[in-house]
Design a protein around this motif. Sequence first.
Motif, PDB file in Angstrom:
ATOM      1  N   MET A  36      -5.836 -52.275   2.782  1.00 26.26           N
ATOM      2  CA  MET A  36      -5.689 -50.945   3.385  1.00 26.26           C
ATOM      3  C   MET A  36      -6.930 -50.089   3.136  1.00 26.26           C
ATOM      4  O   MET A  36      -7.298 -49.268   3.975  1.00 26.26           O
ATOM      5  CB  MET A  36      -4.431 -50.244   2.868  1.00 26.26           C
ATOM      6  CG  MET A  36      -4.083 -48.983   3.655  1.00 26.26           C
ATOM      7  SD  MET A  36      -3.986 -49.186   5.470  1.00 26.26           S
ATOM      8  CE  MET A  36      -2.480 -50.111   5.660  1.00 26.26           C
ATOM      9  N   THR A  39      -9.279 -51.236   5.709  1.00 25.41           N
ATOM     10  CA  THR A  39      -8.829 -50.687   6.986  1.00 25.41           C
ATOM     11  C   THR A  39      -9.313 -49.247   7.138  1.00 25.41           C
ATOM     12  O   THR A  39      -9.816 -48.862   8.197  1.00 25.41           O
ATOM     13  CB  THR A  39      -7.294 -50.754   7.083  1.00 25.41           C
ATOM     14  OG1 THR A  39      -6.883 -52.116   6.969  1.00 25.41           O
ATOM     15  CG2 THR A  39      -6.791 -50.185   8.393  1.00 25.41           C
ATOM     16  N   TYR A  43     -11.834 -48.021  10.057  1.00 30.06           N
ATOM     17  CA  TYR A  43     -11.479 -46.972  11.012  1.00 30.06           C
ATOM     18  C   TYR A  43     -12.379 -45.749  10.879  1.00 30.06           C
ATOM     19  O   TYR A  43     -12.685 -45.091  11.869  1.00 30.06           O
ATOM     20  CB  TYR A  43     -10.004 -46.575  10.871  1.00 30.06           C
ATOM     21  CG  TYR A  43      -9.151 -47.346  11.834  1.00 30.06           C
ATOM     22  CD1 TYR A  43      -8.878 -46.857  13.094  1.00 30.06           C
ATOM     23  CD2 TYR A  43      -8.657 -48.597  11.504  1.00 30.06           C
ATOM     24  CE1 TYR A  43      -8.132 -47.574  14.000  1.00 30.06           C
ATOM     25  CE2 TYR A  43      -7.903 -49.327  12.398  1.00 30.06           C
ATOM     26  CZ  TYR A  43      -7.643 -48.807  13.647  1.00 30.06           C
ATOM     27  OH  TYR A  43      -6.909 -49.528  14.534  1.00 30.06           O
ATOM     28  N   TRP A  73       5.111 -39.714  20.281  1.00 30.30           N
ATOM     29  CA  TRP A  73       4.970 -41.158  20.159  1.00 30.30           C
ATOM     30  C   TRP A  73       3.693 -41.681  20.805  1.00 30.30           C
ATOM     31  O   TRP A  73       3.277 -42.799  20.541  1.00 30.30           O
ATOM     32  CB  TRP A  73       6.202 -41.876  20.705  1.00 30.30           C
ATOM     33  CG  TRP A  73       6.604 -41.455  22.089  1.00 30.30           C
ATOM     34  CD1 TRP A  73       7.504 -40.484  22.418  1.00 30.30           C
ATOM     35  CD2 TRP A  73       6.115 -41.971  23.321  1.00 30.30           C
ATOM     36  NE1 TRP A  73       7.599 -40.364  23.781  1.00 30.30           N
ATOM     37  CE2 TRP A  73       6.762 -41.279  24.366  1.00 30.30           C
ATOM     38  CE3 TRP A  73       5.201 -42.969  23.657  1.00 30.30           C
ATOM     39  CZ2 TRP A  73       6.513 -41.536  25.701  1.00 30.30           C
ATOM     40  CZ3 TRP A  73       4.956 -43.229  24.991  1.00 30.30           C
ATOM     41  CH2 TRP A  73       5.614 -42.515  25.994  1.00 30.30           C
ATOM     42  N   TRP A  75       0.864 -40.713  20.100  1.00 28.88           N
ATOM     43  CA  TRP A  75      -0.176 -40.593  19.081  1.00 28.88           C
ATOM     44  C   TRP A  75      -0.150 -41.723  18.064  1.00 28.88           C
ATOM     45  O   TRP A  75      -1.012 -41.787  17.195  1.00 28.88           O
ATOM     46  CB  TRP A  75      -0.035 -39.248  18.366  1.00 28.88           C
ATOM     47  CG  TRP A  75      -0.362 -38.100  19.260  1.00 28.88           C
ATOM     48  CD1 TRP A  75       0.412 -37.592  20.271  1.00 28.88           C
ATOM     49  CD2 TRP A  75      -1.555 -37.337  19.270  1.00 28.88           C
ATOM     50  NE1 TRP A  75      -0.221 -36.558  20.894  1.00 28.88           N
ATOM     51  CE2 TRP A  75      -1.439 -36.369  20.285  1.00 28.88           C
ATOM     52  CE3 TRP A  75      -2.716 -37.367  18.497  1.00 28.88           C
ATOM     53  CZ2 TRP A  75      -2.434 -35.453  20.565  1.00 28.88           C
ATOM     54  CZ3 TRP A  75      -3.704 -36.440  18.764  1.00 28.88           C
ATOM     55  CH2 TRP A  75      -3.562 -35.499  19.792  1.00 28.88           C
ATOM     56  N   ILE A  76       0.814 -42.627  18.135  1.00 27.91           N
ATOM     57  CA  ILE A  76       0.909 -43.655  17.103  1.00 27.91           C
ATOM     58  C   ILE A  76       0.065 -44.894  17.395  1.00 27.91           C
ATOM     59  O   ILE A  76       0.041 -45.823  16.598  1.00 27.91           O
ATOM     60  CB  ILE A  76       2.377 -44.055  16.817  1.00 27.91           C
ATOM     61  CG1 ILE A  76       3.035 -44.707  18.035  1.00 27.91           C
ATOM     62  CG2 ILE A  76       3.177 -42.875  16.321  1.00 27.91           C
ATOM     63  CD1 ILE A  76       4.389 -45.298  17.729  1.00 27.91           C
ATOM     64  N   GLY A  78      -3.110 -45.295  17.142  1.00 25.84           N
ATOM     65  CA  GLY A  78      -4.039 -45.493  16.031  1.00 25.84           C
ATOM     66  C   GLY A  78      -3.346 -46.069  14.812  1.00 25.84           C
ATOM     67  O   GLY A  78      -3.911 -46.906  14.099  1.00 25.84           O
ATOM     68  N   CYS A  79      -2.102 -45.650  14.573  1.00 25.94           N
ATOM     69  CA  CYS A  79      -1.329 -46.193  13.454  1.00 25.94           C
ATOM     70  C   CYS A  79      -1.050 -47.674  13.671  1.00 25.94           C
ATOM     71  O   CYS A  79      -1.140 -48.479  12.745  1.00 25.94           O
ATOM     72  CB  CYS A  79      -0.012 -45.434  13.298  1.00 25.94           C
ATOM     73  SG  CYS A  79      -0.229 -43.682  12.947  1.00 25.94           S
ATOM     74  N   LEU A  80      -0.729 -48.036  14.897  1.00 31.00           N
ATOM     75  CA  LEU A  80      -0.488 -49.442  15.203  1.00 31.00           C
ATOM     76  C   LEU A  80      -1.769 -50.254  15.046  1.00 31.00           C
ATOM     77  O   LEU A  80      -1.748 -51.382  14.552  1.00 31.00           O
ATOM     78  CB  LEU A  80       0.083 -49.584  16.620  1.00 31.00           C
ATOM     79  CG  LEU A  80       1.440 -48.917  16.852  1.00 31.00           C
ATOM     80  CD1 LEU A  80       1.848 -49.038  18.317  1.00 31.00           C
ATOM     81  CD2 LEU A  80       2.500 -49.499  15.939  1.00 31.00           C
ATOM     82  N   THR A  82      -4.089 -49.549  12.945  1.00 26.30           N
ATOM     83  CA  THR A  82      -4.260 -49.675  11.502  1.00 26.30           C
ATOM     84  C   THR A  82      -3.460 -50.863  10.978  1.00 26.30           C
ATOM     85  O   THR A  82      -3.960 -51.649  10.167  1.00 26.30           O
ATOM     86  CB  THR A  82      -3.805 -48.374  10.797  1.00 26.30           C
ATOM     87  OG1 THR A  82      -4.674 -47.320  11.202  1.00 26.30           O
ATOM     88  CG2 THR A  82      -3.825 -48.505   9.291  1.00 26.30           C
ATOM     89  N   LEU A  83      -2.241 -51.014  11.449  1.00 23.03           N
ATOM     90  CA  LEU A  83      -1.424 -52.154  11.024  1.00 23.03           C
ATOM     91  C   LEU A  83      -2.043 -53.475  11.465  1.00 23.03           C
ATOM     92  O   LEU A  83      -2.019 -54.459  10.721  1.00 23.03           O
ATOM     93  CB  LEU A  83      -0.001 -52.020  11.564  1.00 23.03           C
ATOM     94  CG  LEU A  83       0.829 -50.908  10.927  1.00 23.03           C
ATOM     95  CD1 LEU A  83       2.177 -50.792  11.629  1.00 23.03           C
ATOM     96  CD2 LEU A  83       1.008 -51.150   9.442  1.00 23.03           C
ATOM     97  N   TRP A  86      -5.146 -54.102   9.197  1.00 27.08           N
ATOM     98  CA  TRP A  86      -4.661 -54.457   7.867  1.00 27.08           C
ATOM     99  C   TRP A  86      -4.104 -55.874   7.850  1.00 27.08           C
ATOM    100  O   TRP A  86      -4.396 -56.652   6.943  1.00 27.08           O
ATOM    101  CB  TRP A  86      -3.580 -53.469   7.413  1.00 27.08           C
ATOM    102  CG  TRP A  86      -2.934 -53.912   6.145  1.00 27.08           C
ATOM    103  CD1 TRP A  86      -3.370 -53.682   4.872  1.00 27.08           C
ATOM    104  CD2 TRP A  86      -1.747 -54.709   6.024  1.00 27.08           C
ATOM    105  NE1 TRP A  86      -2.530 -54.286   3.962  1.00 27.08           N
ATOM    106  CE2 TRP A  86      -1.526 -54.921   4.650  1.00 27.08           C
ATOM    107  CE3 TRP A  86      -0.863 -55.265   6.942  1.00 27.08           C
ATOM    108  CZ2 TRP A  86      -0.440 -55.669   4.176  1.00 27.08           C
ATOM    109  CZ3 TRP A  86       0.209 -55.998   6.472  1.00 27.08           C
ATOM    110  CH2 TRP A  86       0.412 -56.192   5.106  1.00 27.08           C
TER     111      TRP A  86
END
Length: 151
Positions: A36, A39, A43, A73, A75-76, A78-80, A82-83, A86
Amino acid sequence: MNGRTIYLLAALAGGGILPVQVALNTLLRRYVGEPMQVTFVSYFAGTLASLVICFLARYPLPASTSLSQTSWWMWIGGCLGTLYVWSTIFAVPKIGSALALGLTIAGQMIAALFLDHYGAIGLTKYAASPTRIAGVVFVVLGVSLVGYAKR
């Protein structure tokens, strides 16, 4: 070159870049530490690169009125991402980049087939025809061969 070719080449180039990204992130892990943390560094570097490109291309900042019209939703993404980053940093040292990326591609194909078929998240519908399903099955079979190959 027809109009579709440029999009096909862009997607192919994007796919060709992923193994290099995975290899660089895996190497960076040796120096940074936890997946992480790598990651975050990846990013952060990507954010800086995007900022420079937007500045050089003179893209304006998005209007606050446009941003306020989005749903939470949206906006996620970037979170996906990140996953995803990672997961590859985590998996590659234990299973190798070919299998990790093969599984990534298989997962992408399976999810994309469903998204296309149902036109989910605002996508244009493309039916999960027998030919498209067979293509995904062949991808999964190919990944299985990579996974079960002797070292």
